[in-house]
Design an enzyme around this catalytic site. Structure first.
Site, PDB file in Angstrom:
ATOM      1  N   HIS A  87       9.001  -2.335   0.398  1.00 38.02           N
ATOM      2  CA  HIS A  87       9.030  -1.895   1.688  1.00 38.02           C
ATOM      3  C   HIS A  87      10.331  -2.667   2.446  1.00 38.02           C
ATOM      4  CE1 HIS A  87       7.881  -6.382   2.026  1.00 38.02           C
ATOM      5  NE2 HIS A  87       8.610  -6.171   3.220  1.00 38.02           N
ATOM      6  N   ASP A 135       4.511  -2.778  -4.490  1.00 35.18           N
ATOM      7  CA  ASP A 135       5.639  -3.225  -3.641  1.00 35.18           C
ATOM      8  C   ASP A 135       6.883  -3.933  -4.345  1.00 35.18           C
ATOM      9  OD1 ASP A 135       6.701  -3.642  -0.977  1.00 35.18           O
ATOM     10  OD2 ASP A 135       6.017  -5.783  -0.762  1.00 35.18           O
ATOM     11  N   GLY A 154      12.982 -11.813   6.941  1.00 35.33           N
ATOM     12  CA  GLY A 154      14.290 -12.217   5.921  1.00 35.33           C
ATOM     13  C   GLY A 154      14.059 -12.593   4.777  1.00 35.33           C
ATOM     14  N   ASN A 155      13.215 -13.415   4.290  1.00 39.12           N
ATOM     15  CA  ASN A 155      12.691 -13.711   2.832  1.00 39.12           C
ATOM     16  C   ASN A 155      11.986 -12.784   2.057  1.00 39.12           C
ATOM     17  OD1 ASN A 155      13.517 -16.463   4.149  1.00 39.12           O
ATOM     18  ND2 ASN A 155      12.339 -17.155   2.787  1.00 39.12           N
ATOM     19  N   SER A 156      11.684 -11.626   2.747  1.00 49.03           N
ATOM     20  CA  SER A 156      10.857 -10.683   1.879  1.00 49.03           C
ATOM     21  C   SER A 156      11.685 -10.144   0.908  1.00 49.03           C
ATOM     22  CB  SER A 156      10.367  -9.552   2.885  1.00 49.03           C
ATOM     23  OG  SER A 156       9.221  -9.021   2.389  1.00 49.03           O
ATOM     24  N   LEU A 187      -5.611   5.158 -15.968  1.00 48.87           N
ATOM     25  CA  LEU A 187      -6.374   5.204 -16.970  1.00 48.87           C
ATOM     26  C   LEU A 187      -7.865   5.636 -16.369  1.00 48.87           C
ATOM     27  CD1 LEU A 187      -6.233   3.954 -19.612  1.00 48.87           C
ATOM     28  CD2 LEU A 187      -7.393   1.958 -18.896  1.00 48.87           C
ATOM     29  N   GLY A 188      -8.189   5.323 -15.162  1.00 48.42           N
ATOM     30  CA  GLY A 188      -9.567   5.691 -14.576  1.00 48.42           C
ATOM     31  C   GLY A 188     -10.576   5.042 -14.336  1.00 48.42           C
TER      32      GLY A 188
END
Length: 299
Positions: free
Chosen positions: A52, A82, A151-153, A206-207
């Site tokens: 993100h 992510d 800002g740390n993301s 895989l389902g």
């Protein structure tokens, strides 16, 4: 306890990520929005960050702690976990990824917004949290009480040895006072998937849907095992169904690695990509092995 030496060493590998994105304003006129996040080196010229942080970015600049900068190319992305991998022309010391992490373990969230060290201290509150991502899929995360700011993301969550146990994510808007991080186990499987697929991430399908077992669940349903994951649903047009996996099966291993939670299963499948995997199951009083080849799932 003084963690300054750990922070000093880790910070050498942490970078600032600056992005520019083309957006529409309230009058539907195009405008440029700037973004800010962090990332860290995992090998020579390669940086991991949160998806993100770089999502929809038209231009990505990575700045090291000592002020060197480089335009970044997006190598691969996994929006559902992510994660993103960037290629940069910077000489950074890679950080070690550590899969093993325990509840109560001390951790540091390290970021580098605009080259300024941003460090918060906390403990691991949970190693097995499942939350819903903005995309609607389950997101497997570590939970910490270390404060997380935007800002740390994308920066590392490290243990007191300076080993990366997770990638900090600040994408959950309701996480007041709670920090989340994508476990290093998923970072490792992401990188191995890319390596197997010639520099591209392929999301395997895989389902099946599963539930982590424990003694209470096993006793209540009179199951033959209290470890592993219970298959609660199998899509009938999936590779798993065609290979013979059925509702009620208990999965205990994937490719020789123990499965004790959904995270273990997801990481095992992710690491294999679309290569054949071997699943060990318990069905009633019987134990068996099923070989199944996941298929590529379009993003």
């Amino acid at each position: 306890m003084d963690y300054s030496a750990v922070v000093e060493e880790v910070s050498k590998s942490v970078v600032t990520i600056l992005t520019k994105q083309l957006t529409l304003d309230e009058f539907l006129m195009p405008s440029v929005a700037e973004g800010l996040g962090s990332g860290f080196s995992v090998s020579k010229n390669f940086v991991v960050t949160s998806y993100h942080v770089i999502q929809n970015a038209r231009n990505i600049i990575v700045v090291s702690r000592d002020g060197f900068s480089s335009e970044a190319d997006v190598v691969a992305i996994n929006p559902f976990n992510d994660l993103a991998l960037l290629y940069v022309k910077l000489d950074l010391k890679p950080l070690k990824l550590q899969e093993k992490v325990k509840v109560g373990e001390g951790v540091l969230a390290v970021g580098s917004p605009l080259g300024l060290d941003s460090v918060t201290l906390g403990i691991i509150s949970s190693v097995d949290r499942t939350i819903q991502s903005p995309l609607g899929n389950p997101l497997y995360v570590l939970q910490t009480d270390a404060a997380v700011n935007p800002g740390n993301s994308g920066g590392p969550l490290v243990n007191t040895k300076g080993e990366v146990v997770g990638v900090v994510t600040a994408m959950i808007p309701y996480a007041q006072g709670i920090g989340f991080a994508i476990p290093s186990k998923l970072v490792i499987s992401f990188l191995k998937n890319i390596e197997k697929n010639n520099g591209k991430y392929i999301r395997p399908y895989l389902g099946i849907r599963v539930l982590k077992l424990n003694k209470a669940i096993s006793t209540y349903f009179n199951l033959p095992s209290d470890t592993g994951v219970l298959v609660v649903a199998v899509d009938e047009d999936s590779p798993a169904f065609e290979a013979g996996v059925r509702r009620g099966d208990i999965i205990t291993e994937v490719n020789g690695k123990k499965v004790e939670s959904q995270l273990d299963l997801v990481a095992g499948i992710d690491e294999a990509g679309i290569s054949e995997i071997e699943i060990k199951i318990i069905r009633g009083k019987n134990k068996g092995t099923i070989k199944v080849t996941p298929v590529a799932l379009a993003e």
